[in-house]
Structures are given as structure tokens and as C-alpha cells.
Write a protein that holds these residues in place. Sequence first.
Motif, PDB file in Angstrom:
ATOM      1  N   ASP A   1       0.825  -1.206   0.000  1.00 18.82           N
ATOM      2  CA  ASP A   1       0.000   0.000   0.000  1.00 18.82           C
ATOM      3  C   ASP A   1       0.863   1.263   0.000  1.00 18.82           C
ATOM      4  O   ASP A   1       0.462   2.287  -0.559  1.00 18.82           O
ATOM      5  CB  ASP A   1      -0.908   0.009   1.235  1.00 18.82           C
ATOM      6  N   TRP A   2       2.008   1.197   0.656  1.00 19.90           N
ATOM      7  CA  TRP A   2       2.917   2.340   0.756  1.00 19.90           C
ATOM      8  C   TRP A   2       4.325   1.895   0.372  1.00 19.90           C
ATOM      9  O   TRP A   2       4.658   0.715   0.456  1.00 19.90           O
ATOM     10  CB  TRP A   2       2.957   2.876   2.193  1.00 19.90           C
ATOM     11  N   LEU A   3       5.151   2.866  -0.023  1.00 21.77           N
ATOM     12  CA  LEU A   3       6.568   2.581  -0.221  1.00 21.77           C
ATOM     13  C   LEU A   3       7.399   3.664   0.449  1.00 21.77           C
ATOM     14  O   LEU A   3       7.041   4.847   0.435  1.00 21.77           O
ATOM     15  CB  LEU A   3       6.941   2.465  -1.700  1.00 21.77           C
ATOM     16  N   LEU A   4       8.477   3.240   1.076  1.00 19.32           N
ATOM     17  CA  LEU A   4       9.421   4.144   1.722  1.00 19.32           C
ATOM     18  C   LEU A   4      10.690   4.142   0.891  1.00 19.32           C
ATOM     19  O   LEU A   4      11.347   3.111   0.760  1.00 19.32           O
ATOM     20  CB  LEU A   4       9.720   3.691   3.156  1.00 19.32           C
ATOM     21  N   VAL A   5      11.029   5.298   0.305  1.00 15.89           N
ATOM     22  CA  VAL A   5      12.205   5.419  -0.559  1.00 15.89           C
ATOM     23  C   VAL A   5      13.371   5.948   0.272  1.00 15.89           C
ATOM     24  O   VAL A   5      13.252   6.973   0.949  1.00 15.89           O
ATOM     25  CB  VAL A   5      11.923   6.360  -1.748  1.00 15.89           C
ATOM     26  N   LEU A   6      14.495   5.252   0.185  1.00 20.18           N
ATOM     27  CA  LEU A   6      15.686   5.613   0.948  1.00 20.18           C
ATOM     28  C   LEU A   6      16.905   5.678   0.046  1.00 20.18           C
ATOM     29  O   LEU A   6      16.933   5.061  -1.021  1.00 20.18           O
ATOM     30  CB  LEU A   6      15.943   4.581   2.053  1.00 20.18           C
ATOM     31  N   ASP A   7      17.916   6.422   0.486  1.00 22.94           N
ATOM     32  CA  ASP A   7      19.226   6.389  -0.151  1.00 22.94           C
ATOM     33  C   ASP A   7      20.047   5.268   0.475  1.00 22.94           C
ATOM     34  O   ASP A   7      19.732   4.782   1.573  1.00 22.94           O
ATOM     35  CB  ASP A   7      19.946   7.724   0.023  1.00 22.94           C
ATOM     36  N   ALA A   8      21.121   4.897  -0.207  1.00 24.51           N
ATOM     37  CA  ALA A   8      21.917   3.766   0.259  1.00 24.51           C
ATOM     38  C   ALA A   8      22.610   4.036   1.590  1.00 24.51           C
ATOM     39  O   ALA A   8      22.947   3.101   2.320  1.00 24.51           O
ATOM     40  CB  ALA A   8      22.948   3.376  -0.806  1.00 24.51           C
ATOM     41  N   ASP A   9      22.847   5.304   1.932  1.00 31.19           N
ATOM     42  CA  ASP A   9      23.519   5.615   3.202  1.00 31.19           C
ATOM     43  C   ASP A   9      22.544   5.872   4.337  1.00 31.19           C
ATOM     44  O   ASP A   9      22.952   6.296   5.422  1.00 31.19           O
ATOM     45  CB  ASP A   9      24.443   6.824   3.028  1.00 31.19           C
ATOM     46  N   ALA A  10      21.247   5.626   4.100  1.00 29.52           N
ATOM     47  CA  ALA A  10      20.235   5.914   5.115  1.00 29.52           C
ATOM     48  C   ALA A  10      20.411   5.031   6.344  1.00 29.52           C
ATOM     49  O   ALA A  10      20.718   3.840   6.236  1.00 29.52           O
ATOM     50  CB  ALA A  10      18.838   5.715   4.534  1.00 29.52           C
ATOM     51  N   GLN A  11      20.207   5.634   7.507  1.00 28.79           N
ATOM     52  CA  GLN A  11      20.209   4.905   8.764  1.00 28.79           C
ATOM     53  C   GLN A  11      18.956   5.297   9.531  1.00 28.79           C
ATOM     54  O   GLN A  11      18.601   6.484   9.590  1.00 28.79           O
ATOM     55  CB  GLN A  11      21.475   5.218   9.561  1.00 28.79           C
ATOM     56  N   LEU A  12      18.301   4.294  10.104  1.00 27.45           N
ATOM     57  CA  LEU A  12      16.983   4.494  10.690  1.00 27.45           C
ATOM     58  C   LEU A  12      16.905   3.888  12.080  1.00 27.45           C
ATOM     59  O   LEU A  12      17.534   2.861  12.357  1.00 27.45           O
ATOM     60  CB  LEU A  12      15.902   3.833   9.812  1.00 27.45           C
ATOM     61  N   GLN A  13      16.110   4.506  12.935  1.00 29.42           N
ATOM     62  CA  GLN A  13      15.818   3.920  14.233  1.00 29.42           C
ATOM     63  C   GLN A  13      14.896   2.711  14.043  1.00 29.42           C
ATOM     64  O   GLN A  13      14.052   2.698  13.135  1.00 29.42           O
ATOM     65  CB  GLN A  13      15.152   4.955  15.146  1.00 29.42           C
ATOM     66  N   GLU A  14      15.027   1.730  14.916  1.00 23.92           N
ATOM     67  CA  GLU A  14      14.268   0.503  14.752  1.00 23.92           C
ATOM     68  C   GLU A  14      12.759   0.721  14.833  1.00 23.92           C
ATOM     69  O   GLU A  14      11.983  -0.017  14.223  1.00 23.92           O
ATOM     70  CB  GLU A  14      14.700  -0.526  15.808  1.00 23.92           C
ATOM     71  N   ASP A  15      12.326   1.745  15.565  1.00 25.48           N
ATOM     72  CA  ASP A  15      10.891   1.970  15.724  1.00 25.48           C
ATOM     73  C   ASP A  15      10.331   2.962  14.709  1.00 25.48           C
ATOM     74  O   ASP A  15       9.188   3.399  14.843  1.00 25.48           O
ATOM     75  CB  ASP A  15      10.589   2.468  17.141  1.00 25.48           C
TER      76      ASP A  15
END
Length: 439
Positions: free
Chosen positions: A164-178
Amino acid sequence: MASTPGSGDHRRVKSAAFLFACGCAGAAPHWLDPVRSLWPAISLAMVLGGYGLRTVLRADLKRGDAAEAVELDRESLPSLDVVVAARDEEGVVTRLVERLTALRYPSDRLTTWVIDDGSLDRTPQLLDQLAQRHPGLNVIHRPRNAGGGKSGALNTALAQLSGDWLLVLDADAQLQEDLLERLVPYALDGGWSAVQLRKAVIDADSNWLTRSQAMEMALDAVVQTGRLASGGIAELRGNGQLIRRSVLEESGGFNEDTVTDDLDLSFRLLTHGALVGMLWDPPVQEEAVPGLQALWKQRQRWAEGGLQRFFDYWPTLTSAQLTLRQRWDLACFFLLQYCLPVLSFADLSTSVISRTVPTYWPLSFVAFGVSGLAYWRGCRGRNEGPLIPRPGIWHLLVAMVYLSHWFVVIPWVTLRMALLPKRLVWAKTAHGQDYPVQV
């Protein structure tokens, strides 16, 4: 997917017309008598200064509710695809996949996609190895000469997505687990068609340039949220953009005839009545551009893509299809972001030639003053992720001087767009430093 028919027509002519108009407006006050020569700048300073001040002061630095404070109805959560386009990213691709697989979200509703866009290093081999270890990872290999740049790579994946949704990221992206547990409910509760995460610089303490970029990202997020709170619009920034897939497909997908797919998509969504939200926390974490040469290359691309989207969609942006507040917001933003640097360059050049005093300094003074206030608001507030440099006098002074690079980049890019044809290329920043995710 192809771009909107005719969207990129006559860009050189439009660039030349924009350059000519701003050049004439910048030079014209020098032929007025000294008493009246400042009137145009003072009038614009009052109008645009009021717009900028209202925007910064109304900025609402919203945060996603902490996961432990929210009872998530797992059955009602939408399906989600995380998508990354990667080219020659062997230095970060393993770290990327490990952090994506650590995101908390129902496994039966989350799929991860990485598009290897013709990498010449070990990225393809590493991705295939990682796909064997992580069942939820899907790898798409695309020939290097497939065309369309990053937009082409994303469109290749879009044709295969079912979430239903897509999250677009760059290759160097870092995200919190939550992050997904907080981002998705925010998008659903707000009724947004897309949401942009605040971008946070991981290596802000490396040198003055990375520190200034970290402060600039905070400034941008303040301006974005302020525009939205004032009835204007917020825009996508490429890394950390959540988009409803059905709306994206109705808007024609990612434009393969532009150098900045995120900025172009922001206006595509707007012309289809789809609004973009902005979330301050949690942020998407990324590396800063390491040096001046790389910064110059990146900012030229941003400036060109920014101008392209206004030239391509101008008839719709000025029509009754948008609300009056949205049109006012876009007009003021365009004048400050793109017209002011070209006006100032023309003003300064005319001053040198005619040996007269510059006339647009009141407008520049107000613009930098509002930017300083936005720096202060963005850098002193609470934030998750990497610490934003505090807005002390020295940091603010350096950041303001750094911000003046746009007064060189935009006139130069406008001139180049007016004279030279554009050859679209896959533009990327080198990645590879290893930094811990900060919460």
C-alpha cells in the motif's frame, strides 16, 4: 514509466526568459534616482520578510508518537515496501540491509527491495549474498545503460511492488528501529499521501562544512513545517520519503526526465491534489557531503532540479487548481529561493559597471535574517538522532556565510541551463563511513 508528456519542453527557453527577467529587474533600479532606487527592494523585503517570519514562527516540529505509548493494531497496518536504488555502494550496502531488516514492523506486511543499477563494484555480489540470508530482501539487477537515472531504477521496482505504501531511501540511510511504527500511523492519522522525514546529518562534528550542512538540514525542516502550517506545501527530499503507492502511480510514477526526482514528484503529487506531510522525529540519518567539490556538484543538481520543476509545472502552479494560500506560498518561496540570488548577482554586476551602490541589499538582509531565525529554531529544539550543532554566535556566523553559496550556485546554474542542453546522468554522492545509529 515515462515522464508527463511535454513536462520538460522548452526548458532552455524558459531558463533564458527567467534569467533575462531577473537580470532586468536587478539592473533597473540603478537607473532611478538615489531616493527611489531602494523602493523595489524595500517593498519586496516587507512582503517576503513577512512571509518568511510567519513561516519560521509557525513551524510545528511534530514528532511521531513513541511506539511504547501507542497500541498498534497490527491487523490494520498497511503493507509496506522499502525501496533503495543503489549504484556502486559496496561500502554501505551490507550495513544498509542489516539495518533495514532490524526495523520493527509485521514481517508479513513488510518487503524490502534494493535495485542494483548497473554497479561496477561488488554491490551485485554482496546483494545476492544478503538476499540468501534475508528472505524478505528482494534484489533487482538493472543494466547500467538502462536509462532514466535513479528515477528509472525506482520505476523498475515500482512495476513490481504490491504494498500500500513505499518508503524510498538512499543507500547511506540509517533508521531507528521503531521508525516504521511511528511513521506509518502519523501518515494514516494525518491523511497524507506522502510524508517526508527530517534529514539528520550523522557526521556533523567532522568539520565546519559537515556542521553547516547539519544546521542547513534543520533549517530546511523548519521552513518545510512552517510552510505547511501556514497553508502552503511541504516537499519531498529523496531520502526518507513515504508515499502511498496508488497515488504515486496515478501521478505517473517517477519522472525520468528530471535531475531531481523528489522535487519533481512533490509537484506531480500537488497537481493531483495529494499533499505531503513533514515529520520532525524520528529522522532519517545520512552522511554529509565531505568536501567543497562534491558540495558544488550536488548543489548544482539541486538548483537545476528545483528550477526545472517550476518551469515544467508553472501553468498548474498558478492556476485555480491550487488554493490561494498554496499559490502564495509557492510564489514567495520561488522569489526567495531562486529569484533573489539572480537579482542580487545582476544588481552587484550593474553596481560594478555603473559605479553605483547596490540596491537590493535590504531584501538580502531580510532573507539572511529570516534564515538565521530558522537556524536558531531548528538547532535549539529537542531532537532525536544525531545532535544538531547548537546555534551559538560562531556556529551561526559560519552557517550564514556557508548559506551564501546559493547566491553563486543558482545564477551559474540558470545561465548554464539557458545555454547548454542537459544530459541526464545517475548523480550520486560517495558513501562509506560507518557511524552508529543515534536515537
